[in-house]
Design a protein around this motif. Structure first.
Motif, short mmCIF file in Angstrom:
data_model
loop_
_atom_site.label_atom_id
_atom_site.label_comp_id
_atom_site.label_asym_id
_atom_site.label_seq_id
_atom_site.Cartn_x
_atom_site.Cartn_y
_atom_site.Cartn_z
N LYS A 482 2.36 -7.34 13.13
CA LYS A 482 1.44 -6.87 14.17
C LYS A 482 0.67 -5.65 13.67
O LYS A 482 1.20 -4.86 12.87
CB LYS A 482 2.21 -6.49 15.44
CG LYS A 482 3.17 -7.56 15.96
CD LYS A 482 2.44 -8.80 16.40
CE LYS A 482 3.38 -9.79 17.08
NZ LYS A 482 4.48 -10.24 16.21
N PHE A 484 -0.60 -1.96 13.44
CA PHE A 484 -0.08 -0.70 13.96
C PHE A 484 -0.90 0.51 13.49
O PHE A 484 -0.81 1.58 14.07
CB PHE A 484 1.39 -0.53 13.57
CG PHE A 484 1.62 0.10 12.23
CD1 PHE A 484 1.98 1.43 12.13
CD2 PHE A 484 1.47 -0.64 11.06
CE1 PHE A 484 2.20 2.02 10.90
CE2 PHE A 484 1.68 -0.06 9.83
CZ PHE A 484 2.06 1.28 9.74
N VAL A 496 -2.69 5.04 15.56
CA VAL A 496 -1.45 4.37 15.23
C VAL A 496 -0.75 3.97 16.52
O VAL A 496 -0.73 4.72 17.50
CB VAL A 496 -0.54 5.26 14.36
CG1 VAL A 496 -0.19 6.55 15.10
CG2 VAL A 496 0.71 4.53 13.95
N LYS A 497 -0.18 2.78 16.55
CA LYS A 497 0.59 2.33 17.70
C LYS A 497 2.03 2.76 17.52
O LYS A 497 2.66 2.45 16.51
CB LYS A 497 0.51 0.82 17.87
CG LYS A 497 1.26 0.33 19.11
CD LYS A 497 1.35 -1.17 19.20
CE LYS A 497 2.17 -1.58 20.43
NZ LYS A 497 2.40 -3.03 20.50
N ASP A 498 2.55 3.45 18.52
CA ASP A 498 3.94 3.92 18.48
C ASP A 498 4.59 3.53 19.81
O ASP A 498 4.37 4.16 20.84
CB ASP A 498 3.96 5.44 18.30
CG ASP A 498 5.36 5.94 17.97
OD1 ASP A 498 6.31 5.14 18.04
OD2 ASP A 498 5.49 7.13 17.63
N PHE A 502 -0.67 4.27 22.19
CA PHE A 502 -1.56 4.28 21.02
C PHE A 502 -2.04 5.72 20.82
O PHE A 502 -2.66 6.32 21.72
CB PHE A 502 -2.74 3.35 21.24
CG PHE A 502 -3.57 3.13 20.01
CD1 PHE A 502 -3.16 2.26 19.02
CD2 PHE A 502 -4.76 3.82 19.83
CE1 PHE A 502 -3.91 2.07 17.88
CE2 PHE A 502 -5.52 3.63 18.70
CZ PHE A 502 -5.09 2.75 17.72
N SER A 521 -4.09 -3.56 19.84
CA SER A 521 -2.70 -3.31 19.47
C SER A 521 -1.72 -3.72 20.56
O SER A 521 -0.53 -3.87 20.30
CB SER A 521 -2.51 -1.83 19.15
OG SER A 521 -2.64 -1.04 20.32
N TYR A 541 5.84 8.56 13.79
CA TYR A 541 5.11 8.57 12.52
C TYR A 541 4.52 9.94 12.22
O TYR A 541 4.17 10.71 13.12
CB TYR A 541 3.99 7.52 12.54
CG TYR A 541 4.45 6.13 12.86
CD1 TYR A 541 5.28 5.43 12.00
CD2 TYR A 541 4.05 5.51 14.05
CE1 TYR A 541 5.71 4.15 12.30
CE2 TYR A 541 4.47 4.22 14.35
CZ TYR A 541 5.30 3.56 13.48
OH TYR A 541 5.72 2.28 13.78
N LYS A 576 -1.34 -4.02 9.10
CA LYS A 576 -0.33 -4.73 9.89
C LYS A 576 1.05 -4.46 9.33
O LYS A 576 1.23 -4.34 8.13
CB LYS A 576 -0.62 -6.23 9.89
CG LYS A 576 -1.90 -6.61 10.62
CD LYS A 576 -2.09 -8.10 10.68
CE LYS A 576 -3.36 -8.45 11.44
NZ LYS A 576 -3.55 -9.91 11.54
N ARG A 577 2.01 -4.39 10.25
CA ARG A 577 3.37 -4.12 9.81
C ARG A 577 4.22 -5.36 10.00
O ARG A 577 4.17 -5.99 11.05
CB ARG A 577 3.95 -2.97 10.64
CG ARG A 577 5.28 -2.51 10.12
CD ARG A 577 5.74 -1.25 10.83
NE ARG A 577 6.95 -0.74 10.21
CZ ARG A 577 7.60 0.31 10.64
NH1 ARG A 577 7.14 0.99 11.67
NH2 ARG A 577 8.70 0.71 10.04
#
Length: 577
Positions: A482, A484, A496-498, A502, A521, A541, A576-577
């Motif tokens: 997905k 991130f 960054v999505k955490d 976001f 995201s 992060y 993407k992670r």
């Protein structure tokens, strides 16, 4: 019945190849599909037709230029083509020497008649290029096909150079729309006038953000976009009214076919309604579909069949190939095709309220993949909201609005209170947040498998294979990485999505772009990253933004690094992670 599907694939591949240059890789998706069909020659013919109409459209637009940099304080003059009054001011489309411009005027002391369609005005504006990226719904492509040059803001009060006479049909219709909006704006309450304007003229600028969000979360946002539902209600009311009048005159009904004359008059009423609603693509699409039904009735054929849906879809794709980029195209046709596929084989018809429940369930499942792909949301409470709102809209609101527009003002009071009730339904249903989900955008591969599975269920009516393909696509979505980390073209803005939040390094710059990132995201909210010297931090992060690279660390371990010299000019970067 598969013909429009492959015409659409041909159009999609041609447009994507023109804008991005590398998406013909997706043509590999066609290989297993072609093996699924016995008549591959017909499939290839449909693909060639799709490529041809898309190429023809691009040929006619080959000389169209678009702004590629910001222009500040430019003096321009042009003719107003379209006007829409929004809550913060006025949105106008102006045709100038540069080209067609979409401008917002936030100046409060400008009289409404200044922005009448047809007026030639002189003004000062700030112009911006349309965003050119492949994230979500592409406004650059939409503007390209609408022959727009730029978007912008009017900075000073415009000066009316010439008031053009309303002799042209388009200007006359725009004038009628503005008068209807002004009448509604004067007579309706602040919370209902925006909904009333959306139902009659298609203008949604007056709808408060809170009410718009309630409609989206409750699953009835489709009510605000003039499409098949509204065309059916208007045409249906005129049809049954005229048929009733004709049957009251035996000498007429015995000599002529009252049913066919009534449906012709209902089509004329629907045509006028589409003109007043601004000739938007969803309304035109619904009108063409209704036109196919009218022709079927005139020739004593079955009106509601998958073949008629296929014919309507083919006509629209060939005449307006750019509608392949419109989310409403997929939603409306998949809903109609799903309903027709379900009902055309049923020998016992459902009762009215049972039919609403069944139709709501079918419609909800039909639009779910597109709501997920285009808007990154899944609404689970739409059935209850539609069960309450559709009868209210069909039996009270729309008939009252028609009576009000004709001149019977007391119908406006009924419509105003009914719309308040509709707003209340949306507010109450939207309060059930546990039925509202936000998910990351599925990949093209996942979405293609889901669509193919749905088409197998609808057209071939093979539920086992279709449901199996959809289940496989959902599993594939869970396995695939997905997005991130999102980076802007110049690396100055990143996010960054955490978890469900976001985080972005700047909440002001490129607000629309970062909002799109949050949507893609699947995050529920957006916040600003904390700044600690050269490091930006979210709860999980740590992001280092140096002059040479941008890196993301988790538990002091680098998990992503992007070299800044690898950034491209026109495409945002997604990790993407």
């Amino acid at each position: 019945m598969w013909f429009p599907v492959f015409v659409g694939i041909g159009i999609f591949l041609t447009f994507d190849s023109f804008f991005y240059g590398s998406n013909f890789f997706y043509a590999l998706f066609l290989l297993p599909v072609l093996l699924f069909f016995k008549k591959a020659r017909g499939v290839l013919t449909a693909l060639v037709i799709g490529v041809f109409v898309a190429s023809l459209k691009l040929y006619f637009l080959s000389n169209h230029k678009m702004l590629d940099h910001e222009i500040d304080f430019i003096k321009l003059s042009g003719v107003i083509e379209k006007t829409e009054f929004i809550k913060s001011g006025t949105r106008v489309t102006v045709v100038t020497d540069l080209g067609r411009l979409k401008l917002n005027s936030l100046i409060k002391n400008v009289k409404a008649d200044v922005f009448n369609p047809g007026n030639k005005i002189r003004f000062i504006a700030r112009l911006y290029p349309f965003s050119d990226n492949n994230l979500g719904y592409n406004f650059f492509r939409q503007a390209f096909f609408e022959r727009c040059y730029a978007k912008g803001v009017i900075l000073a009060k415009p000066y009316v150079m010439e008031k053009v006479s309303r002799s042209e049909l388009s200007i006359l219709l725009e004038g009628i729309r503005n008068k209807i909006n002004a009448k509604i704006n004067h007579d309706f309450s602040p919370d209902t006038k925006g909904i009333a304007e959306a139902l009659i003229t298609g203008d949604k600028g007056e709808i408060p953000i809170s009410i718009r969000n309630n409609y989206a979360k409750s699953g009835i946002a489709h009510i605000l976009a003039i499409s098949g539902l509204h065309i059916t209600l208007i045409a249906g009311m005129i049809y049954f009214l005229m048929l009733y009048i004709f049957l009251l005159i035996p000498s007429f009904s015995l000599r002529f076919d009252a049913k066919k004359i009534a449906i012709i008059l209902s089509f004329i009423a629907a045509l006028f309604y589409v003109f007043i609603a601004g000739m938007r693509v969803p309304a035109i699409r619904a009108l063409i579909m209704y036109g196919v039904i009218v022709i079927a009735v005139l020739f004593d054929r079955v009106a509601f069949s998958l073949r008629n849906v296929s014919i309507a879809a083919s006509i629209i794709l060939i005449l307006i190939p750019e509608t392949i980029d419109n989310p409403g195209f997929y939603m409306s046709f998949f809903v109609v095709a799903s309903l027709v596929s379900y009902y055309e084989d049923r020998k016992i018809q459902d009762g009215y309220f049972q039919g609403i429940v069944v139709s709501s369930i079918i419609s909800s499942f039909a639009v779910l993949p597109f709501s997920w792909y285009f808007f990154n949301q899944i609404v689970g409470n739409g059935i209850s909201a539609n069960l309450l709102s559709i009868p209210l809209l069909g039996f009270i609101i729309m008939p009252s609005m028609i009576g009000y527009i004709i001149g019977f003002d007391f119908f406006g009071i009924i419509a105003d209170h009914s719309i308040k009730l509709l707003n209340l339904i949306a507010e109450v249903v939207s309060a059930f947040d546990f039925l509202f989900f936000r998910l990351a955008t599925p990949s093209f591969c996942v979405m293609s498998i889901i669509l193919l599975g749905m088409l197998v269920i609808i057209i071939n009516k093979n539920k086992i294979i279709g449901c199996g393909m959809i289940s496989f696509a959902v599993i594939l979505y869970e396995i695939l990485p997905k997005p991130f980390l999102f980076l802007g073209n110049d690396f100055k803005v990143f996010g960054v999505k955490d978890g469900d939040t976001f985080y972005v390094n700047d909440m002001v710059k490129s607000r629309s772009m970062t909002n799109m990132w949050r949507q893609i995201s699947g995050a529920k909210s957006k916040q600003k990253l904390l700044r600690r010297d050269d490091i930006f931090c979210s709860p999980t992060y740590q992001i280092t933004n140096s002059s040479e690279h941008l890196s993301v660390a988790e538990d002091n371990k680098i998990i992503a690094t992007v070299q800044k010299n690898k950034g491209t000019k026109n495409t945002n970067i997604i990790i993407k992670r």
